[in-house]
Scaffold this active site. Structure first.
Site, PDB file in Angstrom:
ATOM      1  N   SER A 297      53.266  87.691  56.859  1.00 50.98           N
ATOM      2  CA  SER A 297      53.225  88.216  58.227  1.00 50.98           C
ATOM      3  C   SER A 297      53.698  89.659  58.144  1.00 50.98           C
ATOM      4  O   SER A 297      54.325  90.055  57.152  1.00 50.98           O
ATOM      5  CB  SER A 297      54.183  87.411  59.104  1.00 50.98           C
ATOM      6  OG  SER A 297      54.422  88.066  60.331  1.00 50.98           O
TER       7      SER A 297
ATOM      8  N   TYR B 238      62.633  83.901  61.566  1.00 56.78           N
ATOM      9  CA  TYR B 238      61.233  83.993  61.112  1.00 56.78           C
ATOM     10  C   TYR B 238      61.100  85.140  60.109  1.00 56.78           C
ATOM     11  O   TYR B 238      60.465  84.989  59.057  1.00 56.78           O
ATOM     12  CB  TYR B 238      60.347  84.209  62.347  1.00 56.78           C
ATOM     13  CG  TYR B 238      58.853  84.222  62.099  1.00 56.78           C
ATOM     14  CD1 TYR B 238      58.121  83.036  62.015  1.00 56.78           C
ATOM     15  CD2 TYR B 238      58.159  85.430  61.993  1.00 56.78           C
ATOM     16  CE1 TYR B 238      56.741  83.053  61.821  1.00 56.78           C
ATOM     17  CE2 TYR B 238      56.780  85.450  61.800  1.00 56.78           C
ATOM     18  CZ  TYR B 238      56.075  84.268  61.712  1.00 56.78           C
ATOM     19  OH  TYR B 238      54.702  84.294  61.526  1.00 56.78           O
TER      20      TYR B 238
HETATM   21  N1  NAD Z   1      49.250  84.066  64.871  1.00 52.14           N
HETATM   22  C1  NAD Z   1      49.901  85.139  64.494  1.00 52.14           C
HETATM   23  O1  NAD Z   1      50.062  86.096  65.266  1.00 52.14           O
HETATM   24  C2  NAD Z   1      50.448  85.264  63.096  1.00 52.14           C
HETATM   25  C3  NAD Z   1      50.762  86.530  62.599  1.00 52.14           C
HETATM   26  C4  NAD Z   1      51.238  86.649  61.293  1.00 52.14           C
HETATM   27  C5  NAD Z   1      51.377  85.516  60.508  1.00 52.14           C
HETATM   28  N2  NAD Z   1      51.069  84.282  61.021  1.00 52.14           N
HETATM   29  C6  NAD Z   1      51.211  83.131  60.130  1.00 52.14           C
HETATM   30  O2  NAD Z   1      49.931  82.560  59.955  1.00 52.14           O
HETATM   31  C7  NAD Z   1      50.066  81.178  59.623  1.00 52.14           C
HETATM   32  C8  NAD Z   1      49.104  80.362  60.469  1.00 52.14           C
HETATM   33  O3  NAD Z   1      49.502  80.410  61.834  1.00 52.14           O
HETATM   34  P1  NAD Z   1      48.440  80.395  63.040  1.00 52.14           P
HETATM   35  O4  NAD Z   1      48.408  81.766  63.586  1.00 52.14           O
HETATM   36  O5  NAD Z   1      47.177  79.777  62.604  1.00 52.14           O
HETATM   37  O6  NAD Z   1      49.217  79.469  64.096  1.00 52.14           O
HETATM   38  P2  NAD Z   1      48.896  78.008  64.645  1.00 52.14           P
HETATM   39  O7  NAD Z   1      50.117  77.595  65.397  1.00 52.14           O
HETATM   40  O8  NAD Z   1      47.601  77.985  65.361  1.00 52.14           O
HETATM   41  O9  NAD Z   1      48.703  77.112  63.332  1.00 52.14           O
HETATM   42  C9  NAD Z   1      49.776  76.718  62.521  1.00 52.14           C
HETATM   43  C10 NAD Z   1      49.477  75.330  61.991  1.00 52.14           C
HETATM   44  O10 NAD Z   1      50.561  74.925  61.135  1.00 52.14           O
HETATM   45  C11 NAD Z   1      50.895  73.584  61.425  1.00 52.14           C
HETATM   46  N3  NAD Z   1      52.283  73.326  61.066  1.00 52.14           N
HETATM   47  C12 NAD Z   1      53.390  73.856  61.646  1.00 52.14           C
HETATM   48  N4  NAD Z   1      54.497  73.354  61.084  1.00 52.14           N
HETATM   49  C13 NAD Z   1      54.084  72.490  60.123  1.00 52.14           C
HETATM   50  C14 NAD Z   1      54.758  71.657  59.214  1.00 52.14           C
HETATM   51  N5  NAD Z   1      56.113  71.617  59.173  1.00 52.14           N
HETATM   52  N6  NAD Z   1      54.035  70.901  58.368  1.00 52.14           N
HETATM   53  C15 NAD Z   1      52.669  70.922  58.411  1.00 52.14           C
HETATM   54  N7  NAD Z   1      51.973  71.694  59.261  1.00 52.14           N
HETATM   55  C16 NAD Z   1      52.674  72.462  60.101  1.00 52.14           C
HETATM   56  C17 NAD Z   1      50.654  73.465  62.929  1.00 52.14           C
HETATM   57  O11 NAD Z   1      50.541  72.113  63.350  1.00 52.14           O
HETATM   58  C18 NAD Z   1      49.394  74.287  63.118  1.00 52.14           C
HETATM   59  O12 NAD Z   1      48.235  73.523  62.969  1.00 52.14           O
HETATM   60  C19 NAD Z   1      51.537  80.849  59.808  1.00 52.14           C
HETATM   61  O13 NAD Z   1      52.185  80.866  58.539  1.00 52.14           O
HETATM   62  C20 NAD Z   1      52.054  81.996  60.652  1.00 52.14           C
HETATM   63  O14 NAD Z   1      53.430  82.209  60.475  1.00 52.14           O
HETATM   64  C21 NAD Z   1      50.601  84.126  62.287  1.00 52.14           C
END
Ligand code: NAD
Length: 270
Positions: A157, A170
């Site tokens: 991130s 985080y």
């Molecule tokens: N969306 C953003 O703005 C953003 C920005 C930078 C980084 N990220 C990172 O990208 C990655 C994906 O996130 P996203 O944006 O798709 O969000 P999202 O919430 O749509 O998807 C995250 C997924 O991870 C699953 N999850 C959460 N905790 C879990 C656990 N303990 N065990 C198994 N599964 C679990 C959730 O059920 C969900 O399906 C994450 O690592 C997040 O930190 C997101």
């Protein structure tokens, strides 16, 4: 040289929706066999719903329709090291091994200031992002040994590379994953296994678009410069991240290891 992930076995955690689902569908379309992990239980500190088993079943159908390879999906919380090892052993047994593991599962939460986070909030976030990245890697690596081109991709991130108010748990967890990724790059290089990170800026998924985010943004106002993308975009799309994940895990990036590739529209430049 293998030019794609055609025929490879790719594991994606957090694959029931959002970026993980985008990655899984793209790997399937590329001809890979894809293993989905999601549907955690007992997360009480996340201010939006995480994916459940229905979401995982729907994702399975979408990924299956996206390509010709096999698809396996498992309800598995990455905080449960035993469960993750069990399901990856099962998947590797059925598909012949593991070529790529994408540690994508993540949650987001916040407090007005980091010292006001509850211990439970800190622990759920750290356990999912930092410990959960390690549980996936530890379970996958034994099934990657001896497989040409095998590699790990950690989803970071912009929070892996700078301090951001109201989210110290985080930020700390994502910074920790950088250290994990680099250490594994050193340890696995003699085996020919690579380890890298893709770091997105805010992306168009539930994590960033849920209503609670407005409160988080409020806590961040005036407490850190350059809290915006350099390029004129608010939220990037999951596919923007997917393209980087696919490239870095393919043999096109065969001498890239220990590296962070930011897909951050310039967020961390200033
Ligand atoms: N969306 C953003 O703005 C953003 C920005 C930078 C980084 N990220 C990172 O990208 C990655 C994906 O996130 P996203 O944006 O798709 O969000 P999202 O919430 O749509 O998807 C995250 C997924 O991870 C699953 N999850 C959460 N905790 C879990 C656990 N303990 N065990 C198994 N599964 C679990 C959730 O059920 C969900 O399906 C994450 O690592 C997040 O930190 C997101």
């Amino acid at each position: 040289m293998v030019l794609s992930t055609d025929g490879w076995v790719v594991v994606v955690s957090g694959a029931a929706r959002g970026q993980g689902l985008s990655h899984a569908k793209a790997y399937a379309a590329d001809g890979a066999h894809v293993v989905l992990l999601d549907a955690p239980s007992g997360l009480a500190t996340v201010p939006y719903p995480v994916a459940d088993e229905d979401d995982l079943a729907a994702a399975h159908a979408e990924v299956d329709a996206a390509g010709p390879g096999a698809v396996l999906s498992y309800a598995a919380d990455v905080r449960d090291a035993g469960r993750v090892a069990e399901v990856l052993a099962d998947a590797a047994g059925r598909l012949g091994g593991i070529d790529v593991a994408v540690a994508n599962a993540g949650i987001f939460s916040f407090a007005p200031s980091t010292w006001e986070l509850s211990p439970e909030t800190w622990k759920e976030c750290s356990d999912t992002i930092l410990y959960g990245s390690w549980t996936l890697a530890r379970a996958a690596i034994p099934h990657m040994l001896g497989r040409a081109g095998a590699n790990l991709v950690f989803v970071g991130s912009v929070s892996a590379h700078k301090g951001i108010a109201a989210t110290g748990h985080y930020v700390a967890a994502k910074h920790g994953v950088v250290g994990l990724m680099k250490t594994l790059a050193i340890e696995l290089a003699p085996e020919g296994i690579r380890s890298n990170m893709i770091s997105p800026t805010a992306a168009n998924t539930t994590m960033a678009t849920n209503p609670a985010m407005a409160e988080c943004v409020h806590y961040q106002e005036g407490r850190g410069s350059n809290m915006s993308n350099l390029l004129p975009v608010g939220l990037i799309e999951p596919r923007d991240v997917t393209d980087a994940v696919l490239w870095i895990s393919s043999d096109h990036a065969r001498y890239v290891t220990g590296e962070v590739l930011k897909v951050d529209a310039g967020f961390t430049v200033r």
